[in-house]
Design a protein around this motif. Sequence first.
Motif, mmCIF file in Angstrom:
data_model
loop_
_atom_site.group_PDB
_atom_site.id
_atom_site.type_symbol
_atom_site.label_atom_id
_atom_site.label_comp_id
_atom_site.label_asym_id
_atom_site.label_seq_id
_atom_site.Cartn_x
_atom_site.Cartn_y
_atom_site.Cartn_z
ATOM 1 N N ASP A 11 0.829 -1.204 0.000
ATOM 2 C CA ASP A 11 0.000 0.000 0.000
ATOM 3 C C ASP A 11 0.868 1.260 0.000
ATOM 4 O O ASP A 11 0.590 2.207 -0.745
ATOM 5 N N ASP A 12 1.908 1.280 0.808
ATOM 6 C CA ASP A 12 2.815 2.432 0.846
ATOM 7 C C ASP A 12 3.512 2.635 -0.497
ATOM 8 O O ASP A 12 3.652 3.778 -0.966
ATOM 9 N N ALA A 13 3.916 1.535 -1.127
ATOM 10 C CA ALA A 13 4.582 1.637 -2.421
ATOM 11 C C ALA A 13 3.605 2.167 -3.476
ATOM 12 O O ALA A 13 3.982 3.005 -4.314
ATOM 13 N N ALA A 14 2.363 1.724 -3.430
ATOM 14 C CA ALA A 14 1.385 2.202 -4.397
ATOM 15 C C ALA A 14 1.080 3.680 -4.201
ATOM 16 O O ALA A 14 0.943 4.439 -5.162
ATOM 17 N N ARG A 15 1.012 4.123 -2.958
ATOM 18 C CA ARG A 15 0.761 5.530 -2.679
ATOM 19 C C ARG A 15 1.943 6.387 -3.119
ATOM 20 O O ARG A 15 1.760 7.470 -3.666
#
Length: 99
Positions: free
Chosen positions: A89-93
């Motif tokens: 999720d952090d990488a996608a954000r």
Amino acid sequence: MLRYTLMRLGIFVGCLVVVWGLVYSGIAPRGLGASNGLWVVLLSLVISAPISFVVLRGERDRASEQIVRKVDRMKADYEANRSQEDRVDDAARAQGQAS
């Protein structure tokens, strides 16, 4: 866990046979009216519970340890999955903000 359950069932069945023999030989009192079968089963449960508590203490402790290990393993797996989802999720954000 299965071993403990089978041992506990064995103690109950043994008590059931003994109580049934005592009731039908007239040594132990019979139930009231048609409740004789229920009386034998309930009396067997009441007698087998403390016997199981004392006799199966070691087996119960081993079963408890197995359950604790399984729960700890499930918690660790859950935490690993959760942290993996957080990283994705952090990488996608981060990728979405960079675009």
